[in-house]
Design a protein around this motif. Structure first.
Motif, mmCIF file in Angstrom:
data_model
loop_
_atom_site.group_PDB
_atom_site.id
_atom_site.type_symbol
_atom_site.label_atom_id
_atom_site.label_comp_id
_atom_site.label_asym_id
_atom_site.label_seq_id
_atom_site.Cartn_x
_atom_site.Cartn_y
_atom_site.Cartn_z
ATOM 1 N N GLY A 176 1.884 18.149 -7.157
ATOM 2 C CA GLY A 176 3.022 19.045 -7.349
ATOM 3 C C GLY A 176 4.360 18.463 -6.951
ATOM 4 N N PHE A 177 4.465 17.112 -6.971
ATOM 5 C CA PHE A 177 5.730 16.458 -6.650
ATOM 6 C C PHE A 177 6.382 15.902 -7.913
ATOM 7 N N THR A 178 7.708 15.875 -7.897
ATOM 8 C CA THR A 178 8.490 15.302 -8.986
ATOM 9 C C THR A 178 9.426 14.228 -8.408
ATOM 10 N N ASP A 179 10.212 13.597 -9.277
ATOM 11 C CA ASP A 179 11.164 12.561 -8.847
ATOM 12 C C ASP A 179 10.465 11.500 -7.992
ATOM 13 N N VAL A 180 9.290 11.094 -8.439
ATOM 14 C CA VAL A 180 8.448 10.189 -7.660
ATOM 15 C C VAL A 180 8.919 8.746 -7.810
ATOM 16 N N GLU A 181 9.086 8.060 -6.676
ATOM 17 C CA GLU A 181 9.407 6.636 -6.658
ATOM 18 C C GLU A 181 8.436 5.948 -5.709
ATOM 19 N N VAL A 182 7.750 4.902 -6.196
ATOM 20 C CA VAL A 182 6.741 4.218 -5.390
ATOM 21 C C VAL A 182 6.892 2.710 -5.560
ATOM 22 N N ALA A 183 6.718 1.967 -4.467
ATOM 23 C CA ALA A 183 6.783 0.499 -4.538
ATOM 24 C C ALA A 183 5.885 -0.108 -3.470
ATOM 25 N N LEU A 184 5.433 -1.331 -3.725
ATOM 26 C CA LEU A 184 4.711 -2.130 -2.742
ATOM 27 C C LEU A 184 5.663 -3.201 -2.218
ATOM 28 N N VAL A 185 5.788 -3.297 -0.896
ATOM 29 C CA VAL A 185 6.762 -4.192 -0.279
ATOM 30 C C VAL A 185 6.073 -5.101 0.746
ATOM 31 N N PRO A 186 5.930 -6.410 0.473
ATOM 32 C CA PRO A 186 5.387 -7.320 1.499
ATOM 33 C C PRO A 186 6.299 -7.343 2.725
ATOM 34 N N ASP A 187 5.718 -7.223 3.916
ATOM 35 C CA ASP A 187 6.519 -7.146 5.137
ATOM 36 C C ASP A 187 5.701 -7.662 6.325
ATOM 37 N N PRO A 188 5.416 -8.969 6.376
ATOM 38 C CA PRO A 188 4.574 -9.518 7.451
ATOM 39 C C PRO A 188 5.225 -9.392 8.814
ATOM 40 N N ALA A 189 4.378 -9.228 9.834
ATOM 41 C CA ALA A 189 4.846 -9.112 11.218
ATOM 42 C C ALA A 189 4.356 -10.321 12.002
ATOM 43 N N ARG A 190 5.290 -11.046 12.609
ATOM 44 C CA ARG A 190 4.937 -12.211 13.421
ATOM 45 C C ARG A 190 4.963 -11.823 14.894
ATOM 46 N N LEU A 191 3.912 -12.157 15.609
ATOM 47 C CA LEU A 191 3.773 -11.853 17.025
ATOM 48 C C LEU A 191 3.772 -13.145 17.840
ATOM 49 N N GLU A 192 3.930 -13.015 19.132
ATOM 50 C CA GLU A 192 3.784 -14.170 20.012
ATOM 51 C C GLU A 192 2.313 -14.539 20.082
ATOM 52 N N PRO A 193 1.996 -15.839 19.980
ATOM 53 C CA PRO A 193 0.589 -16.243 20.049
ATOM 54 C C PRO A 193 -0.019 -15.907 21.406
ATOM 55 N N GLY A 194 -1.326 -15.729 21.408
ATOM 56 C CA GLY A 194 -2.004 -15.457 22.670
ATOM 57 C C GLY A 194 -2.134 -13.978 22.967
ATOM 58 N N ALA A 195 -1.761 -13.600 24.187
ATOM 59 C CA ALA A 195 -2.029 -12.249 24.674
ATOM 60 C C ALA A 195 -1.382 -11.163 23.816
ATOM 61 N N GLN A 196 -0.120 -11.365 23.427
ATOM 62 C CA GLN A 196 0.547 -10.316 22.639
ATOM 63 C C GLN A 196 -0.137 -10.115 21.288
ATOM 64 N N PHE A 197 -0.468 -11.216 20.614
ATOM 65 C CA PHE A 197 -1.125 -11.116 19.315
ATOM 66 C C PHE A 197 -2.489 -10.447 19.457
#
Length: 247
Positions: A176-197
């Motif tokens: 029941g929705f109109t004016d629909v806009e949809v997209a796929l967006v690559p958005d990688p997240a980089r963490l500190e290696p080790g404990a945080q990751f």
């Protein structure tokens, strides 16, 4: 089934969810007195941002995790007169006393299997003309992490529901929705290696897998998954969409 989260650790991590929330909030133009349904409010980071743009409004904050909602209440102590915190399943009728003027969601819907029921339920909670915007994991999300998990377990696992743009658009229209806009967006997240990751993987990504394992096996599993990734990166692909309730 609703699952619990380690809300305290979750809240301490450098979550990319912050930029996803800010980006989703930009899709709205509020007068400031609206009632907004937040579907999957977590620890209240985005709820806090919503209250900032709704000086005379209120937020109906829904989550399946009691620990997340407890953390939200602590974060927003002193402003809970403008927040109704509800523990509920987003695919079941919500115990609301009024229709909301908008719906907002970040990093929640990929945990829910039945998107047709989800969208129909949200539509039922909105007044006609209400705007709905969301960000969640989409098709291709965490593909490298998924491959590492499957390699460790020796079998294909099916934990999330990562939908594509076309099917999401069709589901929103059916709901029941109109004016629909949809997209796929690559958005990688980089963490500190080790404990945080490792902490990020354990708390944000692998929780549903760890729920099915004895606690004594958790650290070994997280380490094995991390070791199979070439760098401390979570390869996010976001499904971002907006729509308007018909009527």
């Amino acid at each position: 089934m609703l699952r619990e989260w380690d809300a305290e650790t979750y809240d301490s991590l450098p979550l990319p969810h912050l930029r996803w929330g800010a980006r989703t909030l930009e899709r709205f133009s509020f007068a400031g007195d609206e009632t907004v349904l937040e579907a999957g409010c977590g620890t209240g980071r985005d709820t806090e941002a919503l209250l900032g743009v709704l000086p005379r409004g209120r937020v109906i904050a829904v989550d399946g995790s009691a620990r997340m909602l407890e953390r939200l209440r602590t974060r927003l102590a002193g402003r809970l007169d403008r927040v109704e915190a509800i523990q509920a399943d987003l695919t079941a009728p919500l115990p609301l006393t009024e229709k909301a003027d908008a719906a907002f969601s970040v990093a929640t819907f990929h945990w829910i299997r039945d998107h047709d029921a989800l969208f129909a339920n949200i539509a039922g909670a909105l007044r006609p003309g209400a705007r709905f915007a969301a960000d969640c994991g989409g098709k291709g999300n965490v593909a490298a992490v998924q491959a590492a998990i499957d390699d460790v377990l020796g079998e294909r696992t099916d934990t999330w529901s990562f939908a594509g743009a076309e099917e999401t658009g069709e589901r929103l229209e059916r709901a029941g929705f109109t004016d629909v806009e949809v997209a796929l967006v690559p958005d990688p997240a980089r963490l500190e290696p080790g404990a945080q990751f490792h902490s990020f993987l354990a708390t944000v990504v692998l929780g549903a897998h760890l729920d099915r394992m004895p606690p004594a096996e958790h650290e070994e599993f997280v380490t094995a998954v991390a070791d199979r990734l070439s760098e401390p990166v979570v390869d996010y692909v976001r499904l971002v969409f907006s729509a308007r309730r018909a009527g």
